[in-house]
Design a protein around this motif. Structure first.
Motif, PDB file in Angstrom:
ATOM      1  N   GLU A 137       2.706  56.896  53.912  1.00  0.00           N
ATOM      2  CA  GLU A 137       3.134  57.583  55.002  1.00  0.00           C
ATOM      3  C   GLU A 137       2.177  58.905  55.130  1.00  0.00           C
ATOM      4  OE1 GLU A 137       7.204  58.749  54.967  1.00  0.00           O
ATOM      5  OE2 GLU A 137       6.991  60.601  53.970  1.00  0.00           O
ATOM      6  N   GLY A 138       1.807  59.394  53.852  1.00  0.00           N
ATOM      7  CA  GLY A 138       1.143  60.520  54.024  1.00  0.00           C
ATOM      8  C   GLY A 138      -0.559  60.201  53.579  1.00  0.00           C
ATOM      9  N   PHE A 139      -0.931  59.121  53.888  1.00  0.00           N
ATOM     10  CA  PHE A 139      -2.183  58.533  53.768  1.00  0.00           C
ATOM     11  C   PHE A 139      -3.124  58.814  54.821  1.00  0.00           C
ATOM     12  CE2 PHE A 139      -5.623  55.383  53.627  1.00  0.00           C
ATOM     13  CZ  PHE A 139      -6.287  55.692  52.183  1.00  0.00           C
ATOM     14  N   VAL A 140      -4.248  59.515  54.775  1.00  0.00           N
ATOM     15  CA  VAL A 140      -5.257  59.624  55.903  1.00  0.00           C
ATOM     16  C   VAL A 140      -6.386  59.028  55.633  1.00  0.00           C
ATOM     17  CG1 VAL A 140      -6.367  61.610  57.174  1.00  0.00           C
ATOM     18  CG2 VAL A 140      -4.074  61.832  56.506  1.00  0.00           C
ATOM     19  N   PRO A 141      -7.148  57.882  56.396  1.00  0.00           N
ATOM     20  CA  PRO A 141      -8.448  57.381  56.128  1.00  0.00           C
ATOM     21  C   PRO A 141      -9.290  58.398  56.217  1.00  0.00           C
ATOM     22  CG  PRO A 141      -7.342  56.382  57.869  1.00  0.00           C
ATOM     23  CD  PRO A 141      -6.628  57.395  57.622  1.00  0.00           C
ATOM     24  N   TYR A 142     -10.618  58.277  55.706  1.00  0.00           N
ATOM     25  CA  TYR A 142     -11.613  59.396  55.607  1.00  0.00           C
ATOM     26  C   TYR A 142     -11.928  59.863  56.967  1.00  0.00           C
ATOM     27  CZ  TYR A 142     -15.886  62.201  55.506  1.00  0.00           C
ATOM     28  OH  TYR A 142     -16.697  62.952  55.473  1.00  0.00           O
ATOM     29  N   ARG A 143     -11.980  61.183  57.131  1.00  0.00           N
ATOM     30  CA  ARG A 143     -12.477  61.982  58.416  1.00  0.00           C
ATOM     31  C   ARG A 143     -13.516  63.119  57.976  1.00  0.00           C
ATOM     32  NH1 ARG A 143     -10.464  58.001  60.485  1.00  0.00           N
ATOM     33  NH2 ARG A 143      -8.818  58.138  61.778  1.00  0.00           N
ATOM     34  N   ALA A 154      -2.584  65.956  61.661  1.00  0.00           N
ATOM     35  CA  ALA A 154      -1.572  66.247  62.612  1.00  0.00           C
ATOM     36  C   ALA A 154      -0.769  64.938  63.055  1.00  0.00           C
ATOM     37  CB  ALA A 154      -2.212  67.002  63.874  1.00  0.00           C
ATOM     38  N   GLY A 155      -1.597  63.844  63.100  1.00  0.00           N
ATOM     39  CA  GLY A 155      -1.158  62.434  63.541  1.00  0.00           C
ATOM     40  C   GLY A 155       0.111  62.128  62.515  1.00  0.00           C
ATOM     41  N   VAL A 156      -0.432  62.326  61.182  1.00  0.00           N
ATOM     42  CA  VAL A 156       0.582  61.945  60.032  1.00  0.00           C
ATOM     43  C   VAL A 156       1.826  62.945  60.345  1.00  0.00           C
ATOM     44  CG1 VAL A 156       0.786  62.294  57.594  1.00  0.00           C
ATOM     45  CG2 VAL A 156      -1.103  61.070  58.331  1.00  0.00           C
ATOM     46  N   LEU A 157       1.609  64.100  60.497  1.00  0.00           N
ATOM     47  CA  LEU A 157       3.012  64.969  60.379  1.00  0.00           C
ATOM     48  C   LEU A 157       3.584  64.567  61.607  1.00  0.00           C
ATOM     49  CD1 LEU A 157       1.585  68.220  59.143  1.00  0.00           C
ATOM     50  CD2 LEU A 157       3.287  66.617  58.114  1.00  0.00           C
ATOM     51  N   ALA A 158       3.001  64.189  62.914  1.00  0.00           N
ATOM     52  CA  ALA A 158       3.964  63.754  64.099  1.00  0.00           C
ATOM     53  C   ALA A 158       4.821  62.510  63.730  1.00  0.00           C
ATOM     54  CB  ALA A 158       2.940  63.583  65.262  1.00  0.00           C
ATOM     55  N   ALA A 159       4.145  61.665  62.934  1.00  0.00           N
ATOM     56  CA  ALA A 159       4.864  60.249  62.692  1.00  0.00           C
ATOM     57  C   ALA A 159       5.804  60.619  61.489  1.00  0.00           C
ATOM     58  CB  ALA A 159       3.942  59.390  62.164  1.00  0.00           C
ATOM     59  N   SER A 160       5.588  61.549  60.466  1.00  0.00           N
ATOM     60  CA  SER A 160       6.560  61.853  59.302  1.00  0.00           C
ATOM     61  C   SER A 160       6.588  63.302  59.281  1.00  0.00           C
ATOM     62  CB  SER A 160       5.851  61.049  58.052  1.00  0.00           C
ATOM     63  OG  SER A 160       5.477  59.882  58.411  1.00  0.00           O
ATOM     64  N   ARG A 164       5.345  66.211  52.711  1.00  0.00           N
ATOM     65  CA  ARG A 164       4.663  67.390  52.261  1.00  0.00           C
ATOM     66  C   ARG A 164       3.416  67.019  51.244  1.00  0.00           C
ATOM     67  NH1 ARG A 164       9.007  72.001  51.093  1.00  0.00           N
ATOM     68  NH2 ARG A 164      10.378  71.594  52.663  1.00  0.00           N
ATOM     69  N   VAL A 165       3.286  65.785  51.292  1.00  0.00           N
ATOM     70  CA  VAL A 165       2.132  65.211  50.565  1.00  0.00           C
ATOM     71  C   VAL A 165       1.082  64.356  51.085  1.00  0.00           C
ATOM     72  CG1 VAL A 165       1.316  63.936  48.380  1.00  0.00           C
ATOM     73  CG2 VAL A 165       3.264  65.469  48.230  1.00  0.00           C
ATOM     74  N   VAL A 166      -0.098  64.907  51.470  1.00  0.00           N
ATOM     75  CA  VAL A 166      -1.086  64.196  52.287  1.00  0.00           C
ATOM     76  C   VAL A 166      -2.372  63.818  51.381  1.00  0.00           C
ATOM     77  CG1 VAL A 166      -2.382  64.375  54.555  1.00  0.00           C
ATOM     78  CG2 VAL A 166      -0.260  65.749  54.459  1.00  0.00           C
ATOM     79  N   CYS A 167      -2.621  62.665  51.507  1.00  0.00           N
ATOM     80  CA  CYS A 167      -3.657  62.060  50.777  1.00  0.00           C
ATOM     81  C   CYS A 167      -4.769  61.676  51.479  1.00  0.00           C
ATOM     82  CB  CYS A 167      -3.190  60.851  49.812  1.00  0.00           C
ATOM     83  SG  CYS A 167      -1.783  61.158  48.846  1.00  0.00           S
ATOM     84  N   LEU A 168      -5.682  62.239  51.324  1.00  0.00           N
ATOM     85  CA  LEU A 168      -6.980  62.136  52.074  1.00  0.00           C
ATOM     86  C   LEU A 168      -8.023  61.218  51.543  1.00  0.00           C
ATOM     87  CD1 LEU A 168      -7.463  66.104  52.849  1.00  0.00           C
ATOM     88  CD2 LEU A 168      -6.185  64.528  54.053  1.00  0.00           C
ATOM     89  N   HIS A 171     -11.614  62.134  49.868  1.00  0.00           N
ATOM     90  CA  HIS A 171     -11.600  63.616  49.805  1.00  0.00           C
ATOM     91  C   HIS A 171     -10.675  64.281  48.754  1.00  0.00           C
ATOM     92  CE1 HIS A 171     -11.640  67.191  52.764  1.00  0.00           C
ATOM     93  NE2 HIS A 171     -11.396  67.612  51.410  1.00  0.00           N
ATOM     94  N   GLY A 172      -9.532  64.200  49.090  1.00  0.00           N
ATOM     95  CA  GLY A 172      -8.504  64.990  48.060  1.00  0.00           C
ATOM     96  C   GLY A 172      -7.098  65.090  48.619  1.00  0.00           C
ATOM     97  N   ILE A 173      -6.168  65.987  48.239  1.00  0.00           N
ATOM     98  CA  ILE A 173      -4.987  65.963  48.505  1.00  0.00           C
ATOM     99  C   ILE A 173      -4.616  67.344  49.152  1.00  0.00           C
ATOM    100  CG2 ILE A 173      -4.298  66.885  46.249  1.00  0.00           C
ATOM    101  CD1 ILE A 173      -1.982  65.169  46.145  1.00  0.00           C
TER     102      ILE A 173
END
Ligand code: ZN
Length: 346
Positions: A137-143, A154-160, A164-168, A171-173
């Motif tokens: 749920e906290g996974f973000v494709p490369y941007r 912001a899209g990830v947080l809107a859905a979830s 509290r842990v977002v994996c980019l 890139h990183g975390i």
């Protein structure tokens, strides 16, 4: 006026940053950024400064959190943050990302144990395997860092909203928490779940005695571990084909690796402004330009740590030409690199 609890928070964040910054498996040079919120003020790391310096120098800039909240709510992730007071430095390019995370303390790092998985083609599956549903749920494709990355988070947080842990990817975390202890416990948990034992170089690979050709403006890289990237055949093939794995690597070390045979030196290395910071001499070791920065050495060490956590045959996701191009021609990054050049810290 700051409340006493704000002083405590500021102090604990600064000392936490110094600890994070001292660990090369968590922070490399000027990479990573941290923030904390005090009512209508967001304190965020300044662009180009080192987390390791957080207790010795002013590396945080106060920005108007009320204004930031409004822009983020309106979907404007590119609004220039309003700096409070007379800050000499620019707030981090990730200020919007910090502002939109609702947590009081937010830490963004390029932690090796996670990064080594986030550069793989199967990054999303790996995160889910290591972290469970949180990883997915906290996974973000490369941007591209900055506006586009903030929009995706912001899209990830809107859905979830509780994430509290977002994996980019590539890139990183980003980890959010109520205080330093909370963030640290979450970060450590992720690192533990993602940890990969680093591989040793192939049996015959070791740094031999050799010298940089005189008069080239290059010296032999002082970090013998880094040299293994040019000596281990599997790692050298990663250097050739899996070079552009994450933004800081491209920004600090260039869009492609320069690999040469020993007999091709020195005439083919290039000179002046365009000379590469490092030259990989196949089977021999690594040369570095005499004026290479501490930030560049830290960045190559990071790459070495990422590469030696990849088993043979694991497919990596490299950034495409367009993604590399937009990183290379980016004013904010030029500013950050210029600051890095000015850093005397070894
Ligand atoms: Zn980053």
């Amino acid at each position: 006026m700051m409340k006493p609890s704000d002083h405590d928070l500021a102090r604990s964040v600064r000392s936490y940053c110094a600890r994070l910054g001292a660990d090369p498996l968590l922070v490399q040079g000027a990479g990573g950024n941290v923030s904390w919120k005090e009512g209508d003020v967001l304190w965020v790391k300044a662009s180009g400064t080192w987390l390791a310096e957080a207790e010795r120098a002013d590396v945080f800039v106060p920005v108007d959190m009320g204004a930031l909240r409004k822009s983020v709510a309106a979907g404007d992730f590119g609004a220039v943050p309003r700096v409070l007071g007379e800050a000499r430095l620019r707030p981090s390019i990730e200020t919007s990302l910090h502002g939109l995370m609702p947590w009081r303390v937010v830490v963004h790092v390029h932690a090796i144990e996670v990064l080594a998985r986030l550069v793989r083609r199967e990054a999303r599956e790996e995160m889910e395997r290591c972290l469970g549903p949180t990883g997915a749920e906290g996974f973000v494709p490369y941007r591209k860092p900055g506006v586009e990355l903030a929009r995706a988070v912001a899209g990830v947080l809107a859905a979830s909203p509780d994430c509290r842990v977002v994996c980019l990817m590539n890139h990183g975390i980003v980890v959010g928490g109520d205080d330093v202890e909370d963030v640290d416990a979450r970060l450590r948990g992720v690192l533990e779940s993602c940890a990969t034992p680093p591989l040793s170089p192939a049996g015959t690979a070791h740094a031999a005695a050799w010298h940089a050709p005189p008069g080239t403006g290059y010296v032999r890289c002082a970090d013998r571990a880094i040299e293994l990237l040019a000596i281990d055949p599997g790692w050298l093939s990663r250097v050739r084909s899996d070079w552009a794995l994450y933004p800081d690597h491209v920004v600090f070390l260039g869009p492609a690796a320069v690999v040469r045979a020993e007999e091709e030196l020195p005439s083919s290395v290039g000179a002046g402004e365009d000379a590469p910071p490092f030259v990989f001499v196949a089977g021999k070791g690594v040369l570095q330009r005499s004026e290479v920065t501490a930030a560049q050495v830290a960045q190559l060490r990071c790459y070495y740590e990422v590469i030696r956590r990849q088993a043979d045959g694991v497919l990596l996701a490299t950034l495409g030409d367009a993604e590399i191009e937009e990183l290379m021609n980016w004013d904010s990054e030029k500013y950050r690199q210029a600051l890095s050049r000015g850093m005397s810290r070894p």
